[in-house]
Design a protein around this motif. Sequence first.
Motif, PDB file in Angstrom:
ATOM      1  N   GLN A 102       1.737 -13.241   5.633  1.00  0.00           N
ATOM      2  CA  GLN A 102       2.366 -14.563   5.760  1.00  0.00           C
ATOM      3  C   GLN A 102       2.636 -15.311   4.100  1.00  0.00           C
ATOM      4  O   GLN A 102       3.933 -15.496   3.744  1.00  0.00           O
ATOM      5  CB  GLN A 102       1.622 -15.834   6.374  1.00  0.00           C
ATOM      6  N   ALA A 103       1.540 -15.290   3.561  1.00  0.00           N
ATOM      7  CA  ALA A 103       1.830 -15.627   1.928  1.00  0.00           C
ATOM      8  C   ALA A 103       2.444 -14.937   1.321  1.00  0.00           C
ATOM      9  O   ALA A 103       3.501 -15.190   0.335  1.00  0.00           O
ATOM     10  CB  ALA A 103       0.457 -15.964   1.384  1.00  0.00           C
ATOM     11  N   LEU A 104       2.373 -13.432   1.318  1.00  0.00           N
ATOM     12  CA  LEU A 104       2.978 -12.266   0.556  1.00  0.00           C
ATOM     13  C   LEU A 104       4.231 -11.919   1.050  1.00  0.00           C
ATOM     14  O   LEU A 104       4.855 -11.260   0.469  1.00  0.00           O
ATOM     15  CB  LEU A 104       2.106 -11.558  -0.187  1.00  0.00           C
ATOM     16  N   GLY A 105       4.399 -11.980   2.397  1.00  0.00           N
ATOM     17  CA  GLY A 105       5.440 -11.346   3.014  1.00  0.00           C
ATOM     18  C   GLY A 105       5.278  -9.891   3.149  1.00  0.00           C
ATOM     19  O   GLY A 105       6.453  -9.185   3.140  1.00  0.00           O
ATOM     20  N   GLY A 106       4.105  -9.327   3.237  1.00  0.00           N
ATOM     21  CA  GLY A 106       3.677  -7.874   3.027  1.00  0.00           C
ATOM     22  C   GLY A 106       3.236  -7.362   4.304  1.00  0.00           C
ATOM     23  O   GLY A 106       3.499  -7.946   5.453  1.00  0.00           O
ATOM     24  N   THR A 107       2.983  -5.943   4.261  1.00  0.00           N
ATOM     25  CA  THR A 107       2.541  -5.401   5.361  1.00  0.00           C
ATOM     26  C   THR A 107       1.063  -4.830   5.002  1.00  0.00           C
ATOM     27  O   THR A 107       0.533  -4.421   3.967  1.00  0.00           O
ATOM     28  CB  THR A 107       3.202  -4.153   5.958  1.00  0.00           C
ATOM     29  N   ILE A 108       0.188  -4.574   5.926  1.00  0.00           N
ATOM     30  CA  ILE A 108      -1.169  -4.034   5.779  1.00  0.00           C
ATOM     31  C   ILE A 108      -1.409  -3.068   6.799  1.00  0.00           C
ATOM     32  O   ILE A 108      -1.379  -3.514   7.921  1.00  0.00           O
ATOM     33  CB  ILE A 108      -2.254  -5.228   5.559  1.00  0.00           C
ATOM     34  N   THR A 109      -2.139  -1.887   6.458  1.00  0.00           N
ATOM     35  CA  THR A 109      -2.788  -0.962   7.530  1.00  0.00           C
ATOM     36  C   THR A 109      -4.091  -0.574   7.017  1.00  0.00           C
ATOM     37  O   THR A 109      -4.301  -0.299   5.917  1.00  0.00           O
ATOM     38  CB  THR A 109      -1.665   0.253   7.719  1.00  0.00           C
ATOM     39  N   LEU A 110      -4.575  -0.092   8.086  1.00  0.00           N
ATOM     40  CA  LEU A 110      -6.120   0.226   8.149  1.00  0.00           C
ATOM     41  C   LEU A 110      -6.355   1.647   8.543  1.00  0.00           C
ATOM     42  O   LEU A 110      -5.944   1.912   9.883  1.00  0.00           O
ATOM     43  CB  LEU A 110      -6.998  -0.914   8.561  1.00  0.00           C
ATOM     44  N   THR A 111      -6.836   2.611   7.944  1.00  0.00           N
ATOM     45  CA  THR A 111      -7.244   3.710   8.553  1.00  0.00           C
ATOM     46  C   THR A 111      -8.882   4.070   8.297  1.00  0.00           C
ATOM     47  O   THR A 111      -9.108   3.626   7.229  1.00  0.00           O
ATOM     48  CB  THR A 111      -6.575   4.886   7.942  1.00  0.00           C
ATOM     49  N   SER A 112      -9.526   4.441   9.095  1.00  0.00           N
ATOM     50  CA  SER A 112     -10.905   4.700   9.072  1.00  0.00           C
ATOM     51  C   SER A 112     -11.431   5.696  10.092  1.00  0.00           C
ATOM     52  O   SER A 112     -10.914   5.960  11.112  1.00  0.00           O
ATOM     53  CB  SER A 112     -11.761   3.375   9.360  1.00  0.00           C
ATOM     54  N   GLU A 113     -12.698   6.387   9.617  1.00  0.00           N
ATOM     55  CA  GLU A 113     -13.275   7.385  10.344  1.00  0.00           C
ATOM     56  C   GLU A 113     -14.840   6.834  10.190  1.00  0.00           C
ATOM     57  O   GLU A 113     -15.270   6.620   9.246  1.00  0.00           O
ATOM     58  CB  GLU A 113     -13.185   8.800  10.181  1.00  0.00           C
ATOM     59  N   VAL A 114     -15.275   6.802  11.460  1.00  0.00           N
ATOM     60  CA  VAL A 114     -16.969   6.542  11.343  1.00  0.00           C
ATOM     61  C   VAL A 114     -17.572   7.713  10.545  1.00  0.00           C
ATOM     62  O   VAL A 114     -17.506   8.740  10.718  1.00  0.00           O
ATOM     63  CB  VAL A 114     -17.323   6.508  12.714  1.00  0.00           C
ATOM     64  N   GLY A 115     -18.251   6.962   9.453  1.00  0.00           N
ATOM     65  CA  GLY A 115     -19.169   7.805   8.725  1.00  0.00           C
ATOM     66  C   GLY A 115     -18.243   8.062   7.290  1.00  0.00           C
ATOM     67  O   GLY A 115     -18.854   8.986   6.257  1.00  0.00           O
ATOM     68  N   HIS A 116     -17.020   7.908   7.169  1.00  0.00           N
ATOM     69  CA  HIS A 116     -16.086   8.621   6.066  1.00  0.00           C
ATOM     70  C   HIS A 116     -15.533   7.109   5.552  1.00  0.00           C
ATOM     71  O   HIS A 116     -14.293   7.286   4.781  1.00  0.00           O
ATOM     72  CB  HIS A 116     -15.094   9.509   6.444  1.00  0.00           C
ATOM     73  N   GLY A 117     -15.949   6.039   5.425  1.00  0.00           N
ATOM     74  CA  GLY A 117     -15.516   4.858   4.796  1.00  0.00           C
ATOM     75  C   GLY A 117     -13.955   4.513   5.368  1.00  0.00           C
ATOM     76  O   GLY A 117     -13.851   4.865   6.684  1.00  0.00           O
ATOM     77  N   VAL A 118     -13.317   3.483   4.731  1.00  0.00           N
ATOM     78  CA  VAL A 118     -12.215   2.989   5.206  1.00  0.00           C
ATOM     79  C   VAL A 118     -11.235   2.890   4.117  1.00  0.00           C
ATOM     80  O   VAL A 118     -11.604   2.948   2.935  1.00  0.00           O
ATOM     81  CB  VAL A 118     -12.508   1.644   5.490  1.00  0.00           C
ATOM     82  N   ASN A 119      -9.928   2.842   4.533  1.00  0.00           N
ATOM     83  CA  ASN A 119      -8.957   2.799   3.512  1.00  0.00           C
ATOM     84  C   ASN A 119      -7.799   1.865   4.250  1.00  0.00           C
ATOM     85  O   ASN A 119      -7.312   1.951   5.004  1.00  0.00           O
ATOM     86  CB  ASN A 119      -8.147   4.221   3.380  1.00  0.00           C
ATOM     87  N   ILE A 120      -7.722   0.859   3.152  1.00  0.00           N
ATOM     88  CA  ILE A 120      -6.440  -0.385   3.440  1.00  0.00           C
ATOM     89  C   ILE A 120      -5.460  -0.123   2.565  1.00  0.00           C
ATOM     90  O   ILE A 120      -5.529  -0.001   1.123  1.00  0.00           O
ATOM     91  CB  ILE A 120      -7.211  -1.453   3.276  1.00  0.00           C
ATOM     92  N   GLU A 121      -4.175  -0.004   3.109  1.00  0.00           N
ATOM     93  CA  GLU A 121      -3.012   0.082   2.433  1.00  0.00           C
ATOM     94  C   GLU A 121      -2.157  -1.218   2.465  1.00  0.00           C
ATOM     95  O   GLU A 121      -1.843  -1.751   3.183  1.00  0.00           O
ATOM     96  CB  GLU A 121      -1.978   1.094   2.675  1.00  0.00           C
ATOM     97  N   ILE A 122      -2.013  -1.740   1.289  1.00  0.00           N
ATOM     98  CA  ILE A 122      -1.016  -3.273   1.304  1.00  0.00           C
ATOM     99  C   ILE A 122       0.169  -2.812   0.412  1.00  0.00           C
ATOM    100  O   ILE A 122       0.084  -2.548  -0.638  1.00  0.00           O
ATOM    101  CB  ILE A 122      -2.179  -4.404   0.822  1.00  0.00           C
ATOM    102  N   ASN A 123       1.142  -3.478   0.771  1.00  0.00           N
ATOM    103  CA  ASN A 123       2.625  -3.611   0.449  1.00  0.00           C
ATOM    104  C   ASN A 123       3.183  -4.843   0.495  1.00  0.00           C
ATOM    105  O   ASN A 123       3.025  -5.316   1.687  1.00  0.00           O
ATOM    106  CB  ASN A 123       3.655  -2.488   1.014  1.00  0.00           C
ATOM    107  N   PHE A 124       3.767  -5.478  -0.495  1.00  0.00           N
ATOM    108  CA  PHE A 124       4.198  -6.629  -0.503  1.00  0.00           C
ATOM    109  C   PHE A 124       5.368  -6.713  -1.609  1.00  0.00           C
ATOM    110  O   PHE A 124       5.318  -6.130  -2.750  1.00  0.00           O
ATOM    111  CB  PHE A 124       3.346  -7.885  -0.573  1.00  0.00           C
ATOM    112  N   PRO A 125       6.472  -7.389  -1.586  1.00  0.00           N
ATOM    113  CA  PRO A 125       7.538  -7.446  -2.501  1.00  0.00           C
ATOM    114  C   PRO A 125       7.159  -8.437  -3.777  1.00  0.00           C
ATOM    115  O   PRO A 125       6.398  -9.362  -3.671  1.00  0.00           O
ATOM    116  CB  PRO A 125       8.783  -8.272  -1.810  1.00  0.00           C
ATOM    117  N   ILE A 126       7.678  -7.906  -4.899  1.00  0.00           N
ATOM    118  CA  ILE A 126       7.505  -8.399  -6.066  1.00  0.00           C
ATOM    119  C   ILE A 126       9.103  -8.484  -6.736  1.00  0.00           C
ATOM    120  O   ILE A 126       9.861  -7.895  -6.687  1.00  0.00           O
ATOM    121  CB  ILE A 126       6.468  -7.791  -6.855  1.00  0.00           C
ATOM    122  N   ASP A 127       8.829  -9.189  -7.863  1.00  0.00           N
ATOM    123  CA  ASP A 127      10.058  -9.343  -8.701  1.00  0.00           C
ATOM    124  C   ASP A 127       9.691  -8.757 -10.139  1.00  0.00           C
ATOM    125  O   ASP A 127       8.595  -9.050 -10.590  1.00  0.00           O
ATOM    126  CB  ASP A 127      10.365 -10.775  -8.950  1.00  0.00           C
TER     127      ASP A 127
END
Length: 535
Positions: free
Chosen positions: A510-535
């Motif tokens: 909402q504030a940045l107008g972007g997208t966020i996705t989460l991938t994770s496996e139990v015992g192997h941590g977490v990865n979060i990818e964030i993309n948002f538009p910039i000038d």
Amino acid sequence: MSKRIWSIRRILLTALVVSMTLLSSISVAIISHQAINSYQTLASSEIKYWANIVSNESQDYIQNAARQALKDNLSISEQIPNLSYLHLYRVNPETEALELFYSYKRNERRSAIPEKSQEVDKLLTPKINANDLEYMQAIEVDGSTIGYVYIQSNTEYLNALSTQLIMISVVVVVVMIIIAILLALRLERVLTAPFPTLTNIMQVTARQKNFQEQCPDMPYLEADMLARNINILFSRVEKHISQLDAAEQQSIEHSQELEDKINQRTVALKESNQELLSTLEKLHQFQGQLVESEKMASLGDMVAGVAHEVNTPIGLGVTASTLLADRLAEIKRAFEDKTLKSSQLKKFLHDGSENIAIIYRNLNRAADLISSFKQVAVDQSSEEVRSFDVKELFNEVFITLGPKLHSLPYVIDIDCPDNLTIASKPGPINQIVINLIMNSIIHGFDGRDEGRISISVMQLGNQLNMQFSDDGVGVNESIKNKVFEPFTTTKRGEGGSGLGLHLVYNLVTQALGGTITLTSEVGHGVNIEINFPID
């Protein structure tokens, strides 16, 4: 396209007329053919008969070559009926060729016909042409042929008989067609007589809806069976209507009961909906309060960290200034007592310079910390777009989290290009980074003595890509698909609100107008990818 319907009258008329026409035509054709054949056979027999008589009367004349005597004495020509031409041919004993010996034609106005000596083989049997009948017969004496007799008779009487026979046949066919039409009309009246009665009864019944009406007995079996079946149908329809009336009455009563129940349940449902809406509104208010509390908790962590960081340089400055004040008081007393020594003044000046340098460095350090805190606090409380250096923004965040991170055995790596200046909203980015780091510390590294957080930032076209990952315990499959939903937490009852990642999701989308996705496996941590538009 509607199907064409034929009436019984038309079917009967068509069937009888066609059948009678075909039968009479075939019969008349057969009889006429047989009659014409009989006439032709009779004519052939008759011409053979006369040819035989002529042969017997003329054989002596031909044998003796008495041509004139034959002309004078042969009177049979006048007796042959329908005779047109009569030729007698004599076989020349020397050349064995046929010679015309005698010729006769009944009508003198007729022209002579060619000799038939070359057509003997064709005319040894009677030959019927369009208007005449031809025949040649050998004249034999003691088994040898001495000549031939040729007779041509007129067949106009046969044509007249054929024409007359055809006229009679046509008359017979017409009479048979008339008889068939009359018979069809009579049969139609007999067959369709019950139908007007049945039709009238059914029309009256359908119009008045009185299925108690009964059809009377019919004059023949098929119509009577139809009438009985119609009566059975009326009885069943009457019974079905009675059942429908009863069912309709029951349905009306049931509908009334159902309507009453629906009204009661509608009122109850409205009350429940009202209560639910009120509860939902309170829940939204509570959620908003919790989100604000989460923001304030994050800000509180920063305030605590900055207070700890600022306290050290200020304490050192206070200590140095206190020490400098004590030294200044000693110098002042020694000066007033006129016991001040040059070595004592020299030491005071040296110690004073060091203390002032300490005070200056620590006050500058405190000023930098306060400036960083002020910028972070302004960014967190504002969603205005401004240009900033991304790496400096992350450094300011790490400064505010410094006291908390220094006491923990975790490592944070950041990979961000130098001089990456963008125009965006730094406040939401601050809150996103702080919440992600605190989420990994609280949930990912829970009960662990070590851990690593990696943050990678790069520009992809007109988008900023941020990869946040840790090597913690990961996210359980049961909640992985709803980690961004409000109140989703594994620390319920232990102080977790379940709003940290929900706040991150709202800030990104909402504030940045972007997208966020989460991938994770139990015992192997977490990865979060964030993309948002910039000038």
